[in-house]
Enzyme design. Structure first.
Site, short mmCIF file in Angstrom:
data_model
loop_
_atom_site.label_atom_id
_atom_site.label_comp_id
_atom_site.label_asym_id
_atom_site.label_seq_id
_atom_site.Cartn_x
_atom_site.Cartn_y
_atom_site.Cartn_z
N TYR A 218 31.77 35.90 -7.55
CA TYR A 218 31.85 36.80 -8.71
C TYR A 218 32.86 37.93 -8.54
O TYR A 218 32.70 39.02 -9.10
CB TYR A 218 30.46 37.35 -9.04
CG TYR A 218 29.49 36.24 -9.43
CD1 TYR A 218 29.46 35.76 -10.73
CD2 TYR A 218 28.66 35.66 -8.48
CE1 TYR A 218 28.59 34.73 -11.09
CE2 TYR A 218 27.79 34.63 -8.83
CZ TYR A 218 27.77 34.17 -10.14
OH TYR A 218 26.92 33.14 -10.48
N ALA A 350 20.54 17.78 -20.62
CA ALA A 350 21.84 17.83 -21.29
C ALA A 350 22.94 18.35 -20.36
O ALA A 350 22.72 19.27 -19.57
CB ALA A 350 21.74 18.71 -22.52
N HIS A 507 16.99 22.20 -12.47
CA HIS A 507 18.06 22.80 -11.67
C HIS A 507 17.71 22.95 -10.19
O HIS A 507 18.58 23.21 -9.38
CB HIS A 507 18.46 24.15 -12.27
CG HIS A 507 18.90 24.02 -13.70
ND1 HIS A 507 18.01 23.74 -14.72
CD2 HIS A 507 20.11 24.12 -14.28
CE1 HIS A 507 18.67 23.67 -15.86
NE2 HIS A 507 19.94 23.89 -15.63
N ARG A 516 23.83 31.84 -13.38
CA ARG A 516 24.80 31.66 -14.46
C ARG A 516 24.15 31.84 -15.84
O ARG A 516 24.77 32.36 -16.76
CB ARG A 516 25.42 30.27 -14.36
CG ARG A 516 24.42 29.14 -14.46
CD ARG A 516 25.05 27.77 -14.19
NE ARG A 516 25.65 27.73 -12.85
CZ ARG A 516 26.35 26.70 -12.38
NH1 ARG A 516 26.55 25.64 -13.12
NH2 ARG A 516 26.85 26.73 -11.16
N TYR A 517 22.91 31.38 -16.00
CA TYR A 517 22.28 31.47 -17.32
C TYR A 517 21.83 32.90 -17.62
O TYR A 517 21.90 33.37 -18.75
CB TYR A 517 21.10 30.51 -17.43
CG TYR A 517 21.48 29.08 -17.16
CD1 TYR A 517 22.26 28.37 -18.08
CD2 TYR A 517 21.12 28.45 -15.98
CE1 TYR A 517 22.63 27.05 -17.83
CE2 TYR A 517 21.48 27.13 -15.72
CZ TYR A 517 22.23 26.44 -16.64
OH TYR A 517 22.60 25.15 -16.39
O1 X8Z Z 1 20.60 23.56 -18.36
C1 X8Z Z 1 20.96 24.06 -19.40
C2 X8Z Z 1 21.98 23.34 -20.28
C3 X8Z Z 1 22.96 22.59 -19.49
S1 X8Z Z 1 24.06 23.59 -18.61
C4 X8Z Z 1 21.29 22.40 -21.21
N1 X8Z Z 1 20.40 25.22 -19.82
C5 X8Z Z 1 19.39 25.92 -19.04
C6 X8Z Z 1 18.09 25.14 -19.00
O2 X8Z Z 1 17.92 24.20 -19.78
O3 X8Z Z 1 17.22 25.49 -18.21
C7 X8Z Z 1 20.76 25.94 -21.03
C8 X8Z Z 1 19.84 27.12 -21.07
C9 X8Z Z 1 19.20 27.23 -19.72
ZN ZN Z 2 25.36 24.66 -19.84
#
Ligand code: X8Z
Ligand code: ZN
Length: 608
Positions: A218, A350, A507, A516-517
């Site tokens: 970062y 996704a 994740h 990152r989110y």
């Molecule tokens: O994993 C994702 C995306 C893909 S980068 C669908 N997100 C996180 C999740 O689902 O936990 C988007 C929001 C948070």
């Molecule tokens: Zn994403």
């Protein structure tokens, strides 16, 4: 480059006799320095070529495996995973020879990216690299193929999630919630071994552990970044506490003291999401009374209008086109997977890909026709448009300014899915009046504000694990301690001794860093605020849509095409006119809601 430099050395040697000692030393030093710079340039150019080739090869293998999980595709994925880790580790190790060298900024930046940019490094040993790749593939596919049986029916994550999202029966909720968590029990041993290997990999590259390595991406020292995250959370925490207090009271009213007491933490399975990370699905339970309701339900409308996955994605593409972005290539439509196949296992979570790092962009989604996936489509397309915008950069700069930027692009666009925009699409007839503002804001807060402490929890847990502060026998307890401290939630009942609940979130087995989110949810509001200012918007921020505004598109593209070539404050400045991440945009956005919640919570004992 190299040969030119060699001839330069020869010329300097010939003139040696004609210059005095000090001048010679100076000249030799600068020639040395130039030699180093040219050496670094050549090294990086070769490294980028090797990485680009490997990345496309690995990308195609991973795509095939992710869209058709079999023994053989897992085998191939492990193999290419090991090969690409070994390449990245070799290059990162070689890059150490430029430690302390004075390099121009762009070259130094590439060296830093090579060194810290490996998500799960292995030590420089092919056997261990193979073991690591086998573990990560197994974790991934265990998650992707996980199922649980209820009443004789085998349910996958999508089906179990549907129960959590729509049922109001606490027993059914608990069963689906606990059932999904049976899939991750077998992951714990693999996870512990993976942590050992990856930490050794990080140490070999000069980091204290992998947590430090992750936090080194970062443009500031790792400890400063961690402090930055704490500062940002401090800005939004009071709003989360009000939201928690309000939602808990509504759930108490809905379910009674036995199921959800009026005080203390909230039962995790009552929040409308498998991980309690977004609470928008319980909007109907917590909606404000009377006129504050927006009066439409996007999920219902999309279903009534018989939207399918294709139409959802086309609608997302249309938004980007309205900002002046070039339409998606034909190959996007030929190669994407936007519907869950019923004849094979796939990774349903996704994702967006750029397989050749140029314009072979695609998404992979098991799209459902509802408001949440309507937003997710925009999220994924955001990744693709970003990837295409920066494809003119050198290979190592083809990435987000930081990973939070990458996650924020599509979400920023989705913040413009306002009632006015939906009316333009002819999805609703009438734009609800200002009376509905509270309802609209609450709906968005259930999604965006509820998410922040969850995001923080995921990586605080991982940092603690990677630092050895949480050890394998305390994995699950450590997880729930953080979940309760940050989010104020608890499991619906005692957890089995062998439970490994972190593994039930994509994740964790997927090894995607989660900070990152958190950053994205801060940044996307900064982008939104800046864009609305750009178009001269004077109304409330949540009613502002940038749909159709090419000036915003142009400025957004200026930031996007920089990729990772500059420190992220430069990119942020290019679009938002500031060099700091800042939670005040999210606070202004939700200001009217904050006052409302504060009022509603009068007389309640908030906190847990
Ligand atoms: O994993 C994702 C995306 C893909 S980068 C669908 N997100 C996180 C999740 O689902 O936990 C988007 C929001 C948070
Ligand atoms: Zn994403």
């Amino acid at each position: 480059m190299r040969s030119i430099w060699l001839s330069g050395t020869a010329v300097a040697a010939l003139s040696l006799a004609s210059i005095n000692g000090a001048a010679w030393a100076q000249q030799a030093e600068s020639q040395d320095a130039r030699a180093t710079v040219e050496d670094a340039r050549a090294f990086l150019s070769d490294a980028e070529a090797e990485l680009a080739e490997m990345s496309e090869y690995a990308g195609r293998v991973f795509w095939v495996q992710n869209t058709n999980i079999t023994y053989d595709t897992n085998w191939l994925a492990s193999r290419v995973g090991s090969e690409s880790t070994q390449l990245a580790v070799r290059l990162a190790t070689e890059a150490a020879r430029f430690d302390g060298a004075e390099l121009p900024d762009d070259l130094q930046r590439k060296i830093d990216i090579l060194r810290a940019g490996i998500t799960i490094p292995s030590p420089n040993d092919s056997e261990v690299a193979d073991e690591l790749a086998e573990i990560t593939t197994r974790l991934d596919s265990t998650y992707a193929t996980g199922t649980y049986e209820i009443d004789g029916e085998t349910l996958d994550l999508g089906e179990l999630s549907n129960i959590i999202e729509t049922s109001r029966d606490p027993e059914a909720l608990r069963e689906a919630w606990e059932g999904w968590r049976t899939i991750s029990t077998p992951m714990a041993a693999d996870y512990a071994r993976m942590v050992e290997i990856a930490n050794q990999g990080a140490r070999d590259l000069g980091f204290e552990n992998l947590a430090e390595m992750w936090l080194s991406n970062y443009d500031m020292p790792a400890d400063e970044m961690e402090a930055e995250v704490a500062r940002l959370w401090g800005q939004v925490e009071p709003l989360y506490e009000e939201l928690h207090c309000y939602v808990r009271a509504e759930l108490n009213e809905e379910y009674g003291d036995e199921v959800q007491p009026a005080n203390g933490p909230i039962r995790a399975d009552l929040l409308g999401n498998m991980w309690s990370q977004s609470w928008a699905n319980i909007y109907p339970i917590v909606a404000p009374e009377g006129d504050a309701d927006p009066g439409y339900d996007l999920t219902q409308i999309l279903q009534e209008r018989e939207y399918d996955a294709q139409r959802m994605v086309e609608t997302g593409e249309n938004f980007f086109s309205s900002l002046g972005f070039e339409e998606l290539p034909e190959t996007f439509w030929e190669r994407s997977m936007i519907v869950q196949p019923d004849d094979r296992d796939v990774v349903c979570h996704a994702s967006a890909w750029n397989v050749d790092n140029v314009d072979d962009i695609r998404i992979k989604m098991c799209t459902e026709i509802n408001a949440e996936d309507f937003r997710t489509v925009h999220h994924e397309l955001g990744h693709n448009y970003y990837q295409r915008a920066y494809n003119g950069q050198d290979f190592l700069f083809r990435n987000g300014a930081h990973d939070g930027f990458h996650e924020a692009i599509g979400d920023f666009i989705a913040l413009s899915i306002t009632p006015e925009y939906l009316q333009q699409l002819e999805l609703i007839e009438q734009v609800p009046s200002a009376d509905a503002d509270l309802g609209l804001l609450l709906d968005t807060a259930l999604d965006k504000i509820a998410f922040l402490p969850f995001a923080l929890t995921v990586d605080q847990w991982r940092w603690s694990v990677l630092r050895g502060d949480i050890t394998p026998d305390g994995y699950n307890q450590g997880w729930w301690d953080l979940r309760t401290a940050n989010q104020g939630i608890v499991p619906p009942g005692p957890r089995p001794d062998d439970a490994f609940d972190p593994g039930a979130k994509y994740h964790i087995p997927g090894n995607t860093p989660y900070l990152r989110y958190f950053l994205s949810y801060i940044l996307q509001f900064q982008f939104h605020e800046a864009a609305c200012e750009m178009i001269g918007w004077e109304g409330p921020l949540h009613r502002c849509s940038v749909y159709g505004n090419e000036e915003v598109g142009e400025r957004f593209n200026a930031m996007m095409e920089m990729g990772q070539s500059q420190p992220w404050p430069e990119a942020l400045e290019a679009f938002a006119g500031t060099r700091e991440m800042d939670g005040s945009a999210i606070i202004s956005y939700f200001e009217p809601l904050m006052s409302y919640l504060d009022e509603q919570n009068q007389g309640r004992e908030c906190g847990w």
